[in-house]
Write a protein that holds these residues in place. Sequence first.
Motif, short mmCIF file in Angstrom:
data_model
loop_
_atom_site.label_atom_id
_atom_site.label_comp_id
_atom_site.label_asym_id
_atom_site.label_seq_id
_atom_site.Cartn_x
_atom_site.Cartn_y
_atom_site.Cartn_z
N ASP A 23 41.83 34.40 -28.74
CA ASP A 23 41.43 36.12 -28.87
C ASP A 23 41.71 35.75 -30.61
OD1 ASP A 23 41.94 37.70 -26.64
OD2 ASP A 23 41.11 36.59 -27.04
N ALA A 24 43.17 35.47 -31.24
CA ALA A 24 43.64 35.69 -32.74
C ALA A 24 42.44 34.83 -33.32
CB ALA A 24 44.81 35.13 -32.68
N ALA A 25 41.60 33.76 -33.03
CA ALA A 25 41.20 32.60 -33.45
C ALA A 25 39.37 32.94 -33.81
CB ALA A 25 41.05 31.69 -32.74
N GLN A 26 39.15 34.08 -32.71
CA GLN A 26 37.88 34.43 -33.15
C GLN A 26 37.77 35.85 -33.72
OE1 GLN A 26 36.67 35.92 -28.92
NE2 GLN A 26 36.10 33.87 -28.19
N GLU A 27 39.27 36.22 -34.06
CA GLU A 27 38.88 37.40 -34.67
C GLU A 27 39.79 37.38 -36.46
OE1 GLU A 27 40.18 40.11 -31.06
OE2 GLU A 27 41.13 40.87 -32.81
N GLU A 28 40.04 36.72 -36.24
CA GLU A 28 40.82 35.57 -37.87
C GLU A 28 42.01 36.41 -38.37
OE1 GLU A 28 35.89 34.74 -39.42
OE2 GLU A 28 36.85 35.64 -40.46
N VAL A 29 42.87 36.33 -36.73
CA VAL A 29 43.96 36.11 -37.71
C VAL A 29 44.56 35.11 -38.62
CG1 VAL A 29 46.62 37.09 -36.57
CG2 VAL A 29 43.95 37.92 -35.58
N SER A 30 45.46 36.23 -39.62
CA SER A 30 46.10 35.36 -40.56
C SER A 30 47.27 34.45 -39.65
CB SER A 30 46.49 36.31 -41.31
OG SER A 30 48.31 37.12 -40.98
N ALA A 31 47.35 33.51 -40.68
CA ALA A 31 48.36 32.18 -40.03
C ALA A 31 49.76 32.70 -40.35
CB ALA A 31 48.19 30.83 -41.49
N ALA A 32 49.95 34.08 -41.28
CA ALA A 32 51.69 34.23 -40.94
C ALA A 32 51.49 35.37 -39.47
CB ALA A 32 51.37 35.17 -42.09
N THR A 33 50.40 35.27 -39.67
CA THR A 33 50.76 36.30 -38.15
C THR A 33 50.85 35.95 -36.49
OG1 THR A 33 50.28 38.47 -38.99
CG2 THR A 33 49.64 38.49 -36.39
N VAL A 34 50.14 35.00 -36.73
CA VAL A 34 49.59 33.44 -35.78
C VAL A 34 51.77 32.85 -35.21
CG1 VAL A 34 48.76 31.63 -34.37
CG2 VAL A 34 47.56 33.32 -35.69
N GLU A 36 53.73 32.71 -32.58
CA GLU A 36 53.75 31.21 -31.88
C GLU A 36 55.26 31.60 -31.59
OE1 GLU A 36 51.04 28.08 -31.55
OE2 GLU A 36 51.68 28.77 -33.80
N LEU A 37 56.02 31.90 -31.97
CA LEU A 37 57.69 31.59 -32.96
C LEU A 37 58.32 32.51 -31.08
CD1 LEU A 37 60.37 30.70 -34.07
CD2 LEU A 37 60.20 32.57 -35.39
N LYS A 76 60.55 33.23 -25.82
CA LYS A 76 61.09 33.93 -24.42
C LYS A 76 60.50 32.54 -23.38
CE LYS A 76 58.32 38.63 -25.98
NZ LYS A 76 57.30 39.23 -25.99
N VAL A 77 59.16 31.50 -23.35
CA VAL A 77 59.06 30.91 -22.25
C VAL A 77 60.53 29.97 -22.47
CG1 VAL A 77 57.37 29.02 -22.07
CG2 VAL A 77 56.27 30.74 -22.60
N LYS A 78 61.03 29.77 -23.39
CA LYS A 78 61.94 28.47 -23.99
C LYS A 78 63.44 29.39 -22.88
CE LYS A 78 60.81 25.56 -27.45
NZ LYS A 78 61.23 25.11 -28.98
#
Length: 525
Positions: free
Chosen positions: A423-434, A438-439, A444-446
């Motif tokens: 969804d972020a890729a489609q809405e062109e979310v900023s790299a910093a937000t992504v 992810e961090l 949470k996953v780890k």
Amino acid sequence: MPIRRLWADKMELLLGGAAVTALAYHRSSNSKDGRKASRKSGKKVTGKSVKDQALFNHRAIEARGWKQVLRDFVDDDVSASSYSDKERPDYQALLEAIEEGFGDVIVFYELSRQQRDLAVYVQIRDLCMKEGLYFWYVAEELYDLRVRADRLSLNNMAVQGEDFSHKLSADVKRGMYGAALEGKPHGKIRFGYRRLYDPDTGEFLDEVADDVTQNPVDADGNKLEPYTRAAIAHEVFTSLDQGIALNALEENFRRREIVSRNGNYLTRTTLREMALNQAYIGKRSFKGQIIADGVWGGLIEEEVFWSVNARLTDPKRKTTRPGSGKYFASYIGRCDCVRYISVELPREKMGWKVPVYRCPKCGWWIPVDELDSFIESVLIAWLSRDDVFELLDAVYTADSEDIAEARAEVKRLEAEKEKWLRDAAQEEVSAATVARFELDFNQKVKAAEARANVSTMPEPLNRLAGPNAAERWAAIEHMTVKREVLRELGGFTIRAEKYKDNVPLEERIEWGGLLSGNPDAHTHD
């Protein structure tokens, strides 16, 4: 072609009597009466609103002595809102009648029956001006489009109608979100469930597992195995979790005459939508996000659901594979020239009278049954080893006490992460937000993995491994499961040799992954 008469003004039209020709249009959205009748009888019922409009419009035409031309133009059970994507066939027919010269006046019960979209209002208004149909009879008032005050009144009605549509849409969305927060179901009844309603008021009471026994018969009238839709819904998830393909599942259900409440077969698309629907674990979602527990109980264990979800939404997953589902080793085994082997059907002039595996580059071939039998014997022997679980544990992390809950949590997080990133890729979310997202998600996953020490062993391997591997292998009904096991254990490479040279397969085949005897060589194809 009819010739439309030009009337000087409203007074002349009102005195015109039978010389005046009229068009009548009626429209209604869904009525509550219509919905209740549909639920009880399964038949579409014409809403009362259209009948009332027709009665009013006909009386208006008769009272003024006008002559109705053509039939009534009626769009029942169709919204005129800009939010609706339903076509209005009779509204289009009305526009065509205006263009063809029919009618001196159009009769509407109210302007909102014509439209709730300004663009549509402007379209018909401008068409009427162009074609010389200047008179509209709306809510017991006659309007002349050439008169500024009349046109202003109609314009205001149109603006109010569109504003009402926007307000209604906003109210509906707020109501839907509120119902979602309360965990109430929405939309069509899901396969595997049935809803209970108050017999007197029609009010929703509960949504429960559809455990009503169905007794299917085949085309010849022979009785087939009974089933319940709740059990079939559970079978969908467990089958997909075991690696059975959607196409194979569709064919299986069709052969068993398993159908939906409407009598339709469960298609591949339907099955996929079911498998991704969070309602089956008792969760209420809104716009794709889980926001509450549903008031109904889940039919599927969360671990199984998120495992299937991850499998079906994996971007690396191929929805079609050459030769998949029919032949055991096609496009899994490779020739030592690196090309995949594939299946060719009998061709006597080429030297084979049965289906064969063949390298398209080197040209060698071997009968399908011969290679399949050899591969199966190797796999069964490996899965039956005394140390098979030790070998598997060397690759797949061992289970813990809390494994079911932990698996469900990890798979849910991974699935949500993939969806968020898409969804972020489609809405062109900023790299910093992504990066921040992810961090946070990776942490949470780890943490979940560390708590549970999650096992990633595929379900087919988990079921087959052990002293009864031969019996369990023989019980597999779907080729897709066998292919997944072969692929998961590492596949193989076969040396190019002429069939007539009778070189033993033991000498020609080099196994990969776990079958090679080196756990470190294990890779997922």
